[in-house]
Write a protein that holds these residues in place. Structure first.
Motif, PDB file in Angstrom:
ATOM      1  N   GLU A  12       0.828  -1.209   0.000  1.00  0.00           N
ATOM      2  CA  GLU A  12       0.000   0.000   0.000  1.00  0.00           C
ATOM      3  C   GLU A  12       0.857   1.252   0.000  1.00  0.00           C
ATOM      4  O   GLU A  12       0.592   2.226  -0.713  1.00  0.00           O
ATOM      5  CB  GLU A  12      -0.928  -0.024   1.220  1.00  0.00           C
ATOM      6  CG  GLU A  12      -1.832   1.220   1.327  1.00  0.00           C
ATOM      7  CD  GLU A  12      -2.756   1.349   0.140  1.00  0.00           C
ATOM      8  OE1 GLU A  12      -3.176   2.477  -0.169  1.00  0.00           O
ATOM      9  OE2 GLU A  12      -3.066   0.306  -0.477  1.00  0.00           O
ATOM     10  N   GLU A  13       1.922   1.239   0.807  1.00  0.00           N
ATOM     11  CA  GLU A  13       2.803   2.406   0.856  1.00  0.00           C
ATOM     12  C   GLU A  13       3.548   2.583  -0.461  1.00  0.00           C
ATOM     13  O   GLU A  13       3.734   3.704  -0.941  1.00  0.00           O
ATOM     14  CB  GLU A  13       3.792   2.253   2.011  1.00  0.00           C
ATOM     15  CG  GLU A  13       4.612   3.521   2.266  1.00  0.00           C
ATOM     16  CD  GLU A  13       5.457   3.410   3.513  1.00  0.00           C
ATOM     17  OE1 GLU A  13       6.036   4.438   3.902  1.00  0.00           O
ATOM     18  OE2 GLU A  13       5.524   2.300   4.079  1.00  0.00           O
ATOM     19  N   ARG A  15       2.463   1.759  -3.412  1.00  0.00           N
ATOM     20  CA  ARG A  15       1.513   2.312  -4.370  1.00  0.00           C
ATOM     21  C   ARG A  15       1.327   3.811  -4.171  1.00  0.00           C
ATOM     22  O   ARG A  15       1.289   4.587  -5.126  1.00  0.00           O
ATOM     23  CB  ARG A  15       0.157   1.603  -4.225  1.00  0.00           C
ATOM     24  CG  ARG A  15      -0.874   1.999  -5.290  1.00  0.00           C
ATOM     25  CD  ARG A  15      -2.257   1.503  -4.932  1.00  0.00           C
ATOM     26  NE  ARG A  15      -2.736   2.168  -3.735  1.00  0.00           N
ATOM     27  CZ  ARG A  15      -3.268   3.402  -3.739  1.00  0.00           C
ATOM     28  NH1 ARG A  15      -3.376   4.084  -4.854  1.00  0.00           N
ATOM     29  NH2 ARG A  15      -3.686   3.948  -2.612  1.00  0.00           N
ATOM     30  N   ARG A  16       1.260   4.235  -2.898  1.00  0.00           N
ATOM     31  CA  ARG A  16       1.097   5.664  -2.604  1.00  0.00           C
ATOM     32  C   ARG A  16       2.297   6.457  -3.056  1.00  0.00           C
ATOM     33  O   ARG A  16       2.193   7.541  -3.599  1.00  0.00           O
ATOM     34  CB  ARG A  16       0.855   5.850  -1.106  1.00  0.00           C
ATOM     35  CG  ARG A  16       0.469   7.307  -0.746  1.00  0.00           C
ATOM     36  CD  ARG A  16       0.121   7.476   0.699  1.00  0.00           C
ATOM     37  NE  ARG A  16       1.287   7.298   1.561  1.00  0.00           N
ATOM     38  CZ  ARG A  16       1.505   6.228   2.308  1.00  0.00           C
ATOM     39  NH1 ARG A  16       0.637   5.234   2.317  1.00  0.00           N
ATOM     40  NH2 ARG A  16       2.600   6.137   3.071  1.00  0.00           N
TER      41      ARG A  16
END
Length: 214
Positions: A12-13, A15-16
């Motif tokens: 998730e990080e 992707r951010r």
């Protein structure tokens, strides 16, 4: 004691981080334009045509490609070339048989300069020339050898019927200072200036009208 900072982000990080990076201006500026995408699509279509041609005769394929290229050239000319060419031609037609081929902006500047100097006959003459040049560049009137100020006013009344009387008054003001030696005046110049500006910002009611000599 050493403290190690983790450098392996989770999914998730990561992707951010990627979204934040790609949102920077330098990446957005590098995005393909609509024209780039169009050319890419055409290239892909041609490539697909050749790769799947199989039993299609080669002359037919070449003919299709040639037609597509010609169509693109014609579209580009119509969109980008002809309007500019028409404006250049309209700007090169002499006004009132005295070899005056000045453009609209130059005529407007000349009118303003003459008015600032208090030369009202010249200011009126230059402002009417600007009015006519603007109409010609918009292809609302066509200038012919011998076309008079009155004929232009009559022709321009077709696309601008609500300004017919003002156009005739403007042509008389031009004739008065140019041919009859009248002094004109600030009031006449201001009316002509307001008319020229109003016509420039008004959508014509009809298509091209032709000014003919009278």
């Amino acid at each position: 004691m050493r403290i190690e900072i983790p450098v392996d982000p989770d999914a998730e990080e990561a992707r951010r981080w990627l979204v934040d990076e790609l949102s920077k201006p330098e990446y957005r500026a590098a995005e393909p334009s609509w024209f780039d995408r169009l050319m890419q699509a055409i290239g892909d279509a041609v490539s697909d045509l050749f790769s799947g041609a199989g039993g299609v005769p080669q002359p037919l394929i070449i003919g299709i490609v040639v037609v597509a290229v010609v169509a693109l050239v014609v579209i580009g000319l119509l969109v980008f070339g002809l309007p500019r060419l028409r404006r250049r031609r309209a700007g090169s037609v002499p006004l009132f048989d005295d070899a005056d081929v000045r453009g609209l902006d130059e005529l407007r500047r000349a009118a303003v300069l003459a008015a600032q100097q208090g030369d009202w006959p010249l200011a009126i003459e230059e402002r009417y020339r600007a009015l006519v040049r603007g109409l010609a560049e918009r292809e609302l009137v066509r200038i012919h050898p011998g076309t008079t100020a009155h004929a232009i006013a009559v022709a321009a009344a077709s696309p601008f019927p609500g300004h017919a009387a003002a156009l005739l008054e403007a042509s008389r003001a031009f004739d008065d200072v140019r041919y009859l030696g009248h002094g004109g005046g600030a009031a006449a110049y201001e009316r002509l200036t307001a008319l020229e500006a109003e016509l420039a910002g008004t959508t014509p009611a009809t298509a091209v009208r032709v000014g003919v000599p009278t």
